[in-house]
Design an enzyme around this catalytic site. Structure first.
Site, short mmCIF file in Angstrom:
data_model
loop_
_atom_site.label_atom_id
_atom_site.label_comp_id
_atom_site.label_asym_id
_atom_site.label_seq_id
_atom_site.Cartn_x
_atom_site.Cartn_y
_atom_site.Cartn_z
CB ALA A 78 -0.92 0.01 1.23
CD GLU A 80 -2.05 8.39 -2.29
OE1 GLU A 80 -1.95 8.63 -3.52
OE2 GLU A 80 -3.15 8.19 -1.74
CB THR A 120 10.27 2.55 -5.93
OG1 THR A 120 10.66 3.06 -7.21
CG2 THR A 120 10.42 3.67 -4.92
CG ASP A 121 13.87 1.86 -9.96
OD1 ASP A 121 12.87 2.57 -9.70
OD2 ASP A 121 14.14 1.49 -11.12
CD GLU A 122 10.23 6.70 -9.14
OE1 GLU A 122 10.04 7.78 -8.55
OE2 GLU A 122 9.46 6.24 -9.99
CE1 TYR A 147 5.78 6.09 -4.75
CE2 TYR A 147 7.51 6.35 -6.39
CZ TYR A 147 6.69 5.54 -5.62
OH TYR A 147 6.80 4.17 -5.74
CB SER A 148 11.44 8.92 -5.07
OG SER A 148 11.79 10.24 -5.36
CB SER A 149 11.66 12.20 -0.59
OG SER A 149 10.41 12.81 -0.61
CB THR A 150 7.12 9.53 1.11
OG1 THR A 150 6.63 9.15 -0.19
CG2 THR A 150 6.82 11.00 1.35
CE LYS A 151 7.48 2.82 -1.74
NZ LYS A 151 6.41 1.93 -1.20
CG ASN A 177 6.24 -3.57 -11.32
OD1 ASN A 177 5.74 -4.50 -10.72
ND2 ASN A 177 7.44 -3.12 -11.04
CG LEU A 203 6.70 10.52 -25.69
CD1 LEU A 203 7.66 10.48 -26.87
CD2 LEU A 203 7.26 9.66 -24.55
NE ARG A 211 11.02 6.66 -15.18
CZ ARG A 211 11.79 7.75 -15.30
NH1 ARG A 211 12.97 7.69 -15.91
NH2 ARG A 211 11.40 8.91 -14.81
P1 NAD Z 1 -1.17 1.59 -6.88
O1 NAD Z 1 -1.25 3.06 -6.72
O2 NAD Z 1 -1.69 0.95 -8.11
O3 NAD Z 1 -1.88 0.84 -5.65
C1 NAD Z 1 -1.76 1.30 -4.33
C2 NAD Z 1 -2.83 0.63 -3.49
O4 NAD Z 1 -2.66 1.06 -2.12
C3 NAD Z 1 -4.26 1.00 -3.89
O5 NAD Z 1 -5.07 -0.15 -3.91
C4 NAD Z 1 -4.72 1.95 -2.79
O6 NAD Z 1 -6.12 1.93 -2.55
C5 NAD Z 1 -3.93 1.44 -1.61
N1 NAD Z 1 -3.71 2.47 -0.57
C6 NAD Z 1 -3.27 3.74 -0.76
N2 NAD Z 1 -3.22 4.40 0.41
C7 NAD Z 1 -3.62 3.51 1.36
C8 NAD Z 1 -3.77 3.60 2.77
N3 NAD Z 1 -3.51 4.72 3.44
N4 NAD Z 1 -4.18 2.49 3.44
C9 NAD Z 1 -4.46 1.34 2.77
N5 NAD Z 1 -4.36 1.22 1.44
C10 NAD Z 1 -3.93 2.29 0.74
O7 NAD Z 1 0.39 1.25 -6.68
P2 NAD Z 1 1.29 0.11 -7.35
O8 NAD Z 1 1.84 0.62 -8.62
O9 NAD Z 1 0.57 -1.17 -7.32
O10 NAD Z 1 2.50 0.08 -6.31
C11 NAD Z 1 2.46 -0.82 -5.18
C12 NAD Z 1 3.75 -0.69 -4.41
O11 NAD Z 1 4.86 -0.99 -5.25
C13 NAD Z 1 4.01 0.72 -3.86
O12 NAD Z 1 4.58 0.58 -2.59
C14 NAD Z 1 5.01 1.30 -4.85
O13 NAD Z 1 5.83 2.26 -4.22
C15 NAD Z 1 5.80 0.07 -5.23
N6 NAD Z 1 6.44 0.08 -6.55
C16 NAD Z 1 5.72 0.34 -7.67
C17 NAD Z 1 6.32 0.29 -8.92
C18 NAD Z 1 5.55 0.52 -10.19
O14 NAD Z 1 6.14 0.52 -11.27
N7 NAD Z 1 4.24 0.70 -10.16
C19 NAD Z 1 7.68 -0.03 -9.02
C20 NAD Z 1 8.40 -0.28 -7.84
C21 NAD Z 1 7.77 -0.23 -6.62
O1 TDX Z 2 1.81 10.72 -19.95
C1 TDX Z 2 2.97 10.45 -19.59
N1 TDX Z 2 4.02 10.74 -20.43
C2 TDX Z 2 5.31 10.46 -20.11
O2 TDX Z 2 6.22 10.74 -20.92
C3 TDX Z 2 3.26 9.84 -18.31
C4 TDX Z 2 2.15 9.52 -17.34
C5 TDX Z 2 4.58 9.57 -18.01
N2 TDX Z 2 5.59 9.88 -18.87
C6 TDX Z 2 6.96 9.51 -18.54
C7 TDX Z 2 7.46 9.88 -17.16
C8 TDX Z 2 8.46 8.77 -16.87
O3 TDX Z 2 9.71 9.06 -17.47
O4 TDX Z 2 7.01 8.08 -18.57
C9 TDX Z 2 7.87 7.55 -17.56
C10 TDX Z 2 7.08 6.64 -16.65
O5 TDX Z 2 6.18 7.45 -15.92
P1 TDX Z 2 5.22 6.88 -14.76
O6 TDX Z 2 4.38 5.77 -15.30
O7 TDX Z 2 4.56 8.04 -14.11
O8 TDX Z 2 6.28 6.16 -13.81
P2 TDX Z 2 7.56 6.70 -12.96
O9 TDX Z 2 7.45 8.12 -12.62
O10 TDX Z 2 8.78 6.21 -13.68
O11 TDX Z 2 7.34 5.84 -11.60
C11 TDX Z 2 6.92 4.45 -11.68
O12 TDX Z 2 8.00 3.58 -11.45
C12 TDX Z 2 8.53 3.53 -10.16
C13 TDX Z 2 5.81 4.16 -10.67
O13 TDX Z 2 4.73 5.05 -10.89
C14 TDX Z 2 6.31 4.27 -9.26
O14 TDX Z 2 5.29 3.90 -8.35
C15 TDX Z 2 7.46 3.32 -9.11
O15 TDX Z 2 8.05 3.48 -7.84
#
Ligand code: NAD
Ligand code: TDX
Length: 331
Positions: A78, A80, A120-122, A147-151, A177, A203, A211
């Site tokens: 869970a 943001e 996250t790698d961020e 975001y990345s600072s809170t992670k 992902n 873009l 990425r």
């Molecule tokens: P997402 O935004 O799709 O899902 C987040 C989920 O957490 C949602 O279901 C939301 O309802 C729930 N949530 C948010 N605040 C909450 C709270 N206060 N209490 C309970 N539930 C809450 O995110 P995601 O992309 O599935 O990412 C999941 C995890 O993986 C995160 O910790 C993110 O930092 C990490 N991560 C994501 C990526 C990526 O590419 N998406 C990459 C690396 C790490």
């Molecule tokens: O409309 C767009 N156009 C665009 O060029 C959007 C939404 C993004 N971008 C760019 C920004 C980034 O370089 O694409 C790249 C990917 O963007 P996001 O999907 O917002 O991902 P990013 O910011 O890289 O972060 C994601 O990977 C690490 C996840 O959202 C994070 O939760 C995870 O930790």
């Protein structure tokens, strides 16, 4: 095993729940999710009769204590998760990502429950395009966005709770992902659903940012490997050698969807936009014998395009509000 999965109605968490039910039928799954704008119970519909679902907040200490007391292990997804939102309003990120993680750590400490922290790698900041280096478990933390600072803050809390209180925790930091059930605010689903709607992909900046893409199922198989065989207190980096620049990804989506590869627009850049992420996952591969299965990005992306085409009923309700938020940002 009784497994508590936080954020199980989000993108990666829902895929993790599906995989767990399919591949570990002996595990009893409870999901804790607040169902924010990013969570959708519909993502769990196919497995709803095989799990328990608790709607609630990871920063609710009483609820978390009760659920953790009944678990043998917690996997904490869970959060943001969207950088652009964190630039508009950082507070929910501090609250959920930092205070929420603190709340879980105190509960697993009290009840001596195994904890795996999803990060996250961020947290490592970014790399130059021509830098031969990749992120490793010893790369210094240098996050760029709210975001990345809170992670990063949440990872450091976990490390401190391991060292000071002996909490049985592991951490994983994964790259970007892609796959089914990803919210349409994120890059790949946004562009696929824009094309479905006859809107040109957008873009940020020059489109040169890189990425390191990994299929969500490969992320989750690595999490299972760490849960089963990871060493307590260790950090594992998860990545599948999937570096691509954003322009190439958009061109591929356009080609897969039957359009000209230049049918996109450049829009204003994200403030503080990280240039490049790249993961060295040697430790995970060597120590735990993990390897990714979805190694051909083109095939994984084609399957993802097909999934969004076939599941418009799932993403359509999110689309207008998401694009309205982007319109306010001029992107
Ligand atoms: P997402 O935004 O799709 O899902 C987040 C989920 O957490 C949602 O279901 C939301 O309802 C729930 N949530 C948010 N605040 C909450 C709270 N206060 N209490 C309970 N539930 C809450 O995110 P995601 O992309 O599935 O990412 C999941 C995890 O993986 C995160 O910790 C993110 O930092 C990490 N991560 C994501 C990526 C990526 O590419 N998406 C990459 C690396 C790490
Ligand atoms: O409309 C767009 N156009 C665009 O060029 C959007 C939404 C993004 N971008 C760019 C920004 C980034 O370089 O694409 C790249 C990917 O963007 P996001 O999907 O917002 O991902 P990013 O910011 O890289 O972060 C994601 O990977 C690490 C996840 O959202 C994070 O939760 C995870 O930790």
């Amino acid at each position: 095993m009784r497994l508590l999965i936080t954020g199980g109605a989000g993108f990666i968490g829902a895929n993790f729940v599906h995989q767990t039910v399919e591949e570990h039928p002996d595990v009893s799954v409870t999901v804790l999710d607040a169902l924010t704008y990013a969570g959708d119970e519909a993502s769990l519909a196919p497995v709803a009769d095989r799990i328990s679902f608790a709607r609630g907040d990871v920063a609710d200490a009483e609820l978390v204590d009760r659920l953790v007391a009944d678990a043998d292990a917690v996997v904490h997804f869970a959060a943001e998760s969207h950088n652009d939102n964190s630039l508009s309003n950082p507070w929910p990120f501090v609250r959920t990502n930092v205070v929420g993680t603190y709340t879980l750590l105190e509960a697993v400490r009290r009840h001596e429950v195994r904890y795996h922290h999803i990060s996250t790698d961020e947290v490592y900041g970014d790399l130059e395009l021509d830098d031969p280096a990749k992120f490793t478990p010893t790369t210094p933390y240098n996050p760029s966005s709210p975001y990345s600072s809170t992670k990063a803050a949440s990872d450091l809390l976990v490390r401190a709770w391991v060292r000071s209180f002996g909490v049985q925790a592991t951490i994983s930091n994964c790259s970007n992902n892609y796959g089914p059930y990803q919210h349409v605010e994120k890059f790949i689903p946004r562009q696929i659903t824009n094309v479905v709607d006859g809107v040109r992909p957008k873009l940020y900046g020059t489109g040169e940012n890189v990425r390191d893409w990994i299929h969500v199922r490969d992320h989750n198989s690595a999490v299972w490997a760490i849960l089963e065989r990871g060493r307590i207190g260790e950090t594992y980096l998860i990545g599948a050698d999937g570096e691509e620049n954003n322009k190439t990804v958009v061109e591929l989506i356009l080609e897969l969807m039957g359009l000209e590869p230049d049918a996109y627009d450049l829009v204003s850049d994200r403030p503080g936009h990280d240039m490049r992420y790249a993961i060295d996952s040697t430790k995970l591969r060597d120590e735990l014998g993990w390897s990714p299965r979805y190694t051909t990005f083109r095939d994984g992306l084609a399957a993802t395009v097909d999934w969004y085409r076939a599941n418009e009923a799932w993403w359509r309700p999110q689309k207008d509000a998401t694009e309205a938020r982007y319109a306010q940002l001029g992107r």
